[in-house]
Structures are given as C-alpha cells and as structure tokens.
Design an enzyme around this catalytic site. Structure first.
Site, PDB file in Angstrom:
ATOM      1  N   GLN B 259       2.677  24.951  -2.738  1.00 52.24           N
ATOM      2  CA  GLN B 259       3.942  24.280  -2.458  1.00 52.24           C
ATOM      3  C   GLN B 259       4.887  24.825  -1.341  1.00 52.24           C
ATOM      4  O   GLN B 259       5.481  24.104  -0.738  1.00 52.24           O
ATOM      5  CB  GLN B 259       4.784  24.332  -3.940  1.00 52.24           C
ATOM      6  CG  GLN B 259       5.801  23.388  -4.279  1.00 52.24           C
ATOM      7  CD  GLN B 259       4.919  22.015  -4.465  1.00 52.24           C
ATOM      8  OE1 GLN B 259       3.775  22.103  -4.894  1.00 52.24           O
ATOM      9  NE2 GLN B 259       5.330  20.938  -3.969  1.00 52.24           N
ATOM     10  N   HIS B 262       4.719  23.471   2.348  1.00 51.82           N
ATOM     11  CA  HIS B 262       5.002  22.120   2.859  1.00 51.82           C
ATOM     12  C   HIS B 262       6.268  22.225   3.885  1.00 51.82           C
ATOM     13  O   HIS B 262       6.538  21.735   4.782  1.00 51.82           O
ATOM     14  CB  HIS B 262       5.708  21.646   1.531  1.00 51.82           C
ATOM     15  CG  HIS B 262       4.540  20.668   1.099  1.00 51.82           C
ATOM     16  ND1 HIS B 262       4.010  19.384   1.752  1.00 51.82           N
ATOM     17  CD2 HIS B 262       3.837  20.913  -0.192  1.00 51.82           C
ATOM     18  CE1 HIS B 262       2.880  18.982   1.104  1.00 51.82           C
ATOM     19  NE2 HIS B 262       3.167  19.439  -0.235  1.00 51.82           N
ATOM     20  N   GLU B 327       9.959  18.657  -9.982  1.00 49.14           N
ATOM     21  CA  GLU B 327       9.233  17.684  -9.430  1.00 49.14           C
ATOM     22  C   GLU B 327       7.602  17.870  -9.985  1.00 49.14           C
ATOM     23  O   GLU B 327       7.292  16.916 -10.531  1.00 49.14           O
ATOM     24  CB  GLU B 327       9.096  17.804  -7.940  1.00 49.14           C
ATOM     25  CG  GLU B 327       8.224  16.953  -7.384  1.00 49.14           C
ATOM     26  CD  GLU B 327       7.953  16.866  -5.597  1.00 49.14           C
ATOM     27  OE1 GLU B 327       8.347  18.058  -5.188  1.00 49.14           O
ATOM     28  OE2 GLU B 327       7.505  15.926  -4.967  1.00 49.14           O
ATOM     29  N   HIS B 328       7.188  19.024  -9.997  1.00 46.28           N
ATOM     30  CA  HIS B 328       5.862  19.404 -10.602  1.00 46.28           C
ATOM     31  C   HIS B 328       5.937  20.396 -11.203  1.00 46.28           C
ATOM     32  O   HIS B 328       6.555  21.649 -11.183  1.00 46.28           O
ATOM     33  CB  HIS B 328       4.869  19.852  -9.326  1.00 46.28           C
ATOM     34  CG  HIS B 328       4.868  18.901  -8.191  1.00 46.28           C
ATOM     35  ND1 HIS B 328       5.325  19.283  -7.139  1.00 46.28           N
ATOM     36  CD2 HIS B 328       4.162  17.606  -7.876  1.00 46.28           C
ATOM     37  CE1 HIS B 328       5.166  18.272  -5.958  1.00 46.28           C
ATOM     38  NE2 HIS B 328       4.432  17.404  -6.898  1.00 46.28           N
ATOM     39  N   ASP B 361      -1.850  15.792  -5.732  1.00 46.54           N
ATOM     40  CA  ASP B 361      -1.197  15.182  -4.549  1.00 46.54           C
ATOM     41  C   ASP B 361      -2.302  14.324  -3.833  1.00 46.54           C
ATOM     42  O   ASP B 361      -1.892  13.508  -2.935  1.00 46.54           O
ATOM     43  CB  ASP B 361      -1.081  16.408  -3.526  1.00 46.54           C
ATOM     44  CG  ASP B 361       0.071  17.202  -3.682  1.00 46.54           C
ATOM     45  OD1 ASP B 361       0.978  16.872  -4.152  1.00 46.54           O
ATOM     46  OD2 ASP B 361       0.244  18.603  -3.236  1.00 46.54           O
ATOM     47  N   HIS B 420      34.269 -20.138 -20.323  1.00 42.70           N
ATOM     48  CA  HIS B 420      32.920 -19.512 -20.636  1.00 42.70           C
ATOM     49  C   HIS B 420      33.007 -20.226 -22.296  1.00 42.70           C
ATOM     50  O   HIS B 420      32.218 -20.776 -22.444  1.00 42.70           O
ATOM     51  CB  HIS B 420      32.906 -18.163 -21.268  1.00 42.70           C
ATOM     52  CG  HIS B 420      32.742 -17.229 -19.958  1.00 42.70           C
ATOM     53  ND1 HIS B 420      33.599 -17.433 -18.675  1.00 42.70           N
ATOM     54  CD2 HIS B 420      31.680 -16.525 -19.518  1.00 42.70           C
ATOM     55  CE1 HIS B 420      32.853 -16.664 -17.690  1.00 42.70           C
ATOM     56  NE2 HIS B 420      31.776 -16.114 -18.271  1.00 42.70           N
TER      57      HIS B 420
END
Lengths: 430, 430
Positions: B259, B262, B327-328, B361, B420
C-alpha cells in the site's frame, strides 16, 4: 404565453438546442459567505449557530433550545387538521411499501478456483436531513427523504429546519415524527449544514446530508462534500408531457400549471403530434391561470420557460425526450407503455391520462426527489441505495491464491509495483 | 518508523482522533487555472485542446491526430509481453463475471388499489474515462473502470489519456481494447475533462466522467459536475490490517508496504492484540524496505502516516475500524468472517491470511476503485450501478386515481399548492 416549436421546420434543431441550454437558475455567488460561516461553526460550535440563527432567522436561542423538544412536537401534532395528518399517514405507508422493494441483496459465492467473493450492504450510520423554512417547507419532502433512510436501516436521522422568528410548520414536525426522524434542530442555512457535517456540542455530526435548500445551503453542501456525503443539488422542477390527439386539454393544462406554480424558474413542456391539441391546451392554460392562486408564479414560468413542441410522429418524440431528460415525464397516449419502454432518460414516468404528476408528489409511492436540469441522463431519484453502501468481500485459501497469484504478480510488475508482486509471491514461496 | 498507539493508555482517544483527522493531501489551489482552461475549450474547442496539449504535454497534434487510431492500438498490442496480455485477459474475465452479478433488477407490480408502480434501470448513454499518463497510468484501472460500464450496457465509452512527448503505455491501450473502450483520445488534464463534458468538433460530449487524475483533473471534474455526472474524487490509497498473534509478520509487512509504495501520502495501519506481532511486523517492514525498488515512497508513507495500534481485545477493534472507514480492510485472524460481519464502514474486505490486498487490485474480481479518506462511511466502490440510472414508473387507472386522489388533494392544499390539488380534482370531477 409559452413558446411554440415545430419539428417540421428547418429552424427546429437550433430552436430545440436553445431550449435545452436555457439557463433557468441565476447562480448567486455566495461561496465566500458560506465558507466563512462554515469555518466559524467549526471553531465556535453552538455559539456560532446561535449567533447566525439570531442574525438570519431573528430567533434568540440557547444551547438547550437548539433542539425541538418532544413536547413541542406533541403540541405541533395536536395543531394539525386531522384530514392532513391522515393523508400524511396514508402517504407514508405507500412510500414505505414502495421503498421496501428497493432494499438490495447481499451476495457471496465461491467460484471454480475456490475464491469466495461477493459484497455486503450496510446502512449509513447517521444522516442529516435539511428541510427549508418558509414557503418551501413541505411535509411531503420530509417523508420522501426520511422514509427511504429508515427503510435502509439508518440508525440516526437528524433533521434541521429554520424557523424564522420562531414560525414552525406544524405539519413538518408531524411528518418528522411519523417518518421516524430521531432529532429535530431549529437551525437552517449554511450554519446548519456546517453543524451536521462537523458537529457542535449540541449537534452530533452525521455521515451524509440530504434535502433541498436555497443557494446558501447548496453551496454549503458542495463545500462539506468529502467530509460527509451529500445528495444531488436540486434545481427548479420540470414536467414534460407527451400527448396525442386523444389527450384531454384541460387535464394537460392543469398538469403544466401544477409544475409551473412551484417556481418562476420551473419548466413545463408539451410535445404532441396534434396541432389541434396544442391549440386547445394553450387556451386551457390561459383560462385556468385566471383562477389559480399562484397565477403570478405559474404564469411567469409558463411565459419564460414553457414550450409546446409539435412533431409529425410520436416515435420522433423519443430522441427529444432523451435529450431533455426530464425530471417528470407524463405519457398520455394510446401506447403509453410502449413509448415509455423506449425512453432512456427520465427521472420518473407517469403513464396514461389518469396519472397526474401530483399523485407522484404525494401518495403514489415512488420518491419525489428526482434529478433536475437534465441530470436524469446520469442520475436517479432518491432511494434506499442512497442511504446504504456496499463493502466488497474477497477470500482466498492457499489453493485459490496459487491459482490467482501468478497473474497478479505479472500485472503488479508490469505496473512497476514490485511491492504488490512481492506481497503475493511471499505467500507462494515464489 | 510508523507511530505506535496503545488503546490501553489514557492518551489513546486523543491520539486516535489525531490519526483520523491527519490531512494527507495538500489541496493545491488550481481552481482558477482550471476554470480558464474549461472556458477556453468551450469557446475554441479542438484548437484549445491542441494548444494545451502542446503546452503541457509537449506534443504537437492536429484535429485528425487527437484520436488514437485502430492501427496504433494494433501496434501497441503487438509490443506488449504475452505474459502481461494474458494476465490482463484473465483479470478482465474475472472482473466481468463479478460485475455481472451486480446488474440490478427492474420491478413492476400492481397493488391492491389498482396502482401499477415500479422502476426501470437504463445504462447511461455515454461515459468518459480519464486515465492518467506517466507513472500512475495503470492498465488495471482501465479494466476496473471500463468493464463495469460495459456490463451495465453503456453504448459508448470514450477514453482520454495524456501522452507526454508522445509516450504511450502500450498495455494501457491493450487494456482499453480488451475492455471494449470505443474511442481513445491522447489528451489529458482539465482540457480533456472539458472536452468530454462540453464536446468539441473531434470529441463528442459524454453524460458521465469517471477515473482518477491529478489536482487539475479533480478540480475540473468538480467544475463540470452538473453538466455531466462524475464519480468520486479519489484520495491517496489506504490499508488497515487487523491481525491476531497467529498473523505472519512477513506477509503483513509486505501488505503494509504494497500500500505504502503507491504514494508518500498513502496510509498503512496495523491493529493487533499482540504486542509480539506488533514488534515483529515493525522489524519486518524495516527489513523488507531495504530491497524494495520504491523504498523511498513506501518508507516516507510508513514514516509519516503509518501506524501500529495495540488493543486489548480484537472485538474492540470494530469501533476503530468503523471510524477509520478504510478503503481496504484485511482481517487476518481466526474468526475473520465473524469480525467482518460486524464492520459497517469499509470499501473492501479481504479475509484470511491468503488474501493479500494486491489480489483485489488485479484479479480478484471486485472493483479496485474504492472510497478513500473515510468516505466508506457514506459511499461504495465503483460498480455497475454507477453506470446506470433508474426511472420510477407510476400508472393509475380511473379507479386507482379515485382511491389516491383525495389524500393528494389534501396534501397539495396543506402545502399551499392549489394547482397540484386541481390537477387531481379535475380528473375526478371534484
């Protein structure tokens, strides 16, 4: 008098493109003011909320009166006409039943390689609901926002509604209780959005904010997006009616005006293959306007943004409908279902001459929070999914990892991410 | 060296709150530049695209070379290593199968009152896919964005990818063809977003734009939102690993570093109830960093944003997980399924010690475009639903309208919307 377009004329493509691109909203530049208000609420919390509520709503509050008490909601309910309360309960029941069918399924399977995969849906942990004060304070909108959240399983709904000079709409409070709203705060504007997003001593923060509001509220929602989730930014309402020669001109005119009475920037459009119907609808609109209480608003909308489009064949309406991507589409033709099945872009579709759009506003069951300003090209009306989110799930055992691993290693290396490749290889002794 | 937190210490709540609120992204103020670029593309179209591409990418184009030709994609494919192409095809197949199960159902029923109601899903008519150039140009991301769109039934996908000084990534073009992308343009930045949103002579406009990009691309997407739909704005990637004393420290360290490699702003966190595991993972990270090609990036991420959190019982991790909303999420414990079932907020969950995040991934099947920066509290990873939208449908006959009408009239009048009420009453001779 609305404009008339004729699809058989050479000038039509240009005229239609202009109708599509007409700006109906003045975008006020309130962003700097909103930014300052949000920052102040973040720093000073309740104190800032109380100051802005005094300044903008003329209402003096204490931290302990920010929240509307249960006793006040009891009193509000007692004030409401029974007929309205019953109609509200009837609407709530129908909205609930419709939205229950929207609850999504979880999924979990194991494939031939031994990989277990799927997803699980969870409700969002807390939701804030903005309800405008004054003229646009609609109990029906409280139901349309809160009921799907409850059906989704949201454990906490906090509602904010400004009460200028203390004026509250009793039916809005009754709707909040009926829909299962957990907390109601008498605050509004950008300060209420900031309180919901960041929290104060009295207002616990939420994870997502929904509901319509004025330019300040819309700008505040854009600003806090990321800190919390938001729903779409609503624009002026629209109806597109598709009718053939059998359409009832008085009914169609009533529907065009029902939309137009919302807002001078609302838009009502009729597409028809009958020149006779076009003429009689136009006359009926002028006639009905004479006795409509909101004739000023409806008349301005019809004059400035209304349109009647004459086409040669009904089938040729479909591409025009898809380009307009209306919030509401009424199809009052013989083959309404068949035509509807060919429409790609519409927020909601009303079939046949006995389904006026106003039924959908209140008691049909489907949501009345719908994409405006052509955003039905890429978005949907509010629903249960807007109050849930999905976690994907993946599980490999040693054998499954051996099956998937080599391809993952190859792709990791091809993307220059050796660490990715190694995290797989180390488990395979590669 | 990452920071260490201990849930048993009195300072923990404060330290955890600081970890939660740490800003990992510098928000560059590029909004004014982006606004000017968009306005220029709206006015000058292809000419502006060509100017900006020359200025920012050092590439001289003509209107007829904006689009990447089929022959160029053939040539790119021929350049790719066979192993990478095969891995890509394997990944595409698995992503496709997973997403096919996400296709939503239409619904149409008639209730006891004779009201027919339901909804229909349609694919979005056209989608633009932004693919970054240079270092972050990932073929796997092309698949993750384009495959769900194709599964949804999107008839037209237009991809844009900048090619600085003409450099293209052959595997990105191969992935585009494999995924069914219809058009590829060699443009990037805010100018490419503007072209997709508003169209030029060479680039037809789309209804929604997805895909990651730099600060200019993100600001441009925010600006064109409304004109078109957009996906979420992606932040730096994150992993949270939950492990007990049986966890393999080398494997966990490899996942933390996968991770971290990145982006220096990526975040890797380990939560464990074992002080011994915490120590050995920390040592393994330092050891593995020594040979990692992207040690500079991964080391900076681990040093600045990495964390190891020691807790007394694994159950007590769940509230921390939900607040982090990663996220993960990897759960490498004995009772991984049971713990996972209690998590509300996570983009994706990886169960057991043989499911490194890198599998997800590339080749797991679930989407790797996932909510970052705690937005898993209110949003989901990319999926088929992001490329479809729902039209609600309502149909009353005369009898059904008699059943629903009175409540709609009552609510219309209670909201001050007489038009209406009349649109219903006129059909009931009321």
């Amino acid at each position: 008098m609305a404009q008339r377009l004729d699809a058989r004329e050479p000038s039509f493509p240009q005229a239609f493109a202009e109708l599509l691109s007409a700006k109906r909203e003045v975008s006020e530049d309130v962003d700097q003011a909103v930014r300052a208000i949000i920052e102040d609420v973040v720093v000073r919390g309740d104190e800032a909320l109380i100051d802005y509520t005094y300044r903008f709503d003329g209402l003096a509050l204490q931290p302990e009166t920010l929240r509307v008490s249960d006793a006040e909601i009891d009193a509000a309910e007692a004030q409401c006409p029974r007929e309205a309360l019953e109609a509200l309960a009837f609407a709530k029941e129908r909205i609930e039943v419709y939205h229950q069918t929207q609850r999504p399924q979880d999924s979990m399977t194991t494939d031939a390689l031994g990989v277990t995969l799927g997803w699980r849906w969870n409700a969002i942990e807390s939701v804030g609901l903005y309800v405008p004060g004054g003229r646009a304070s609609y109990p029906s909108s409280v139901l349309m926002n809160a009921v799907p959240a409850k059906v989704a399983g949201v454990p906490r709904i906090a509602m904010v509604v400004p009460t200028p000079r203390g004026d509250t709409n009793p039916l809005v409070l009754a709707a909040a209780r009926l829909a299962g709203v957990d907390e109601v705060f008498r605050i509004g504007g950008a300060q209420a959005i900031a309180a919901l997003a960041y929290g104060t001593s009295s207002v616990r923060p939420v994870a997502k904010i929904v509901g319509p509001g004025n330019a300040y509220v819309a700008a505040a929602k854009r600003r806090v997006f990321g800190q919390v989730g938001i729903d779409m930014i609503a624009g002026p309402s629209e109806v597109l009616i598709l009718a053939d020669a059998h359409g009832n001109p008085e009914w169609i005119a009533a529907d065009l005006l029902a939309q137009a009475e919302h807002d001078p920037a609302a838009q009502s459009i009729l597409i028809t293959d009958s020149a006779a119907l076009a003429d009689s609808v136009e006359q009926a609109v002028e006639r009905q306007l004479k006795t409509l209480p909101k004739a000023d608003i409806a008349g301005a909308s019809w004059r400035d943004y209304g349109a009647i489009i004459l086409i040669d064949h009904l089938e040729n309406a479909i591409p025009l409908v898809d380009r307009l991507a209306p919030e509401h589409l009424e199809i009052e033709t013989d083959d309404a279902e068949e035509l509807a099945s060919r429409v790609r872009n519409a927020g909601s579709i009303f079939l046949g001459s006995h389904t006026p759009e106003a039924i959908g506003d209140y008691v049909g069951g489907p949501n009345h929070v719908l994409p405006t300003a052509r955003s039905a090209r890429f978005s949907s009306g509010l629903g249960v999914l807007d109050f849930m989110k999905r976690s994907s799930i993946l599980k490999c055992d040693a054998e499954a990892l051996r099956a998937l691993g080599p391809a993952a290693i190859a792709l990791g290396r091809s993307e220059g991410l050796e660490g990715h490749a190694r995290s797989v290889a180390i488990r395979l002794n590669l």
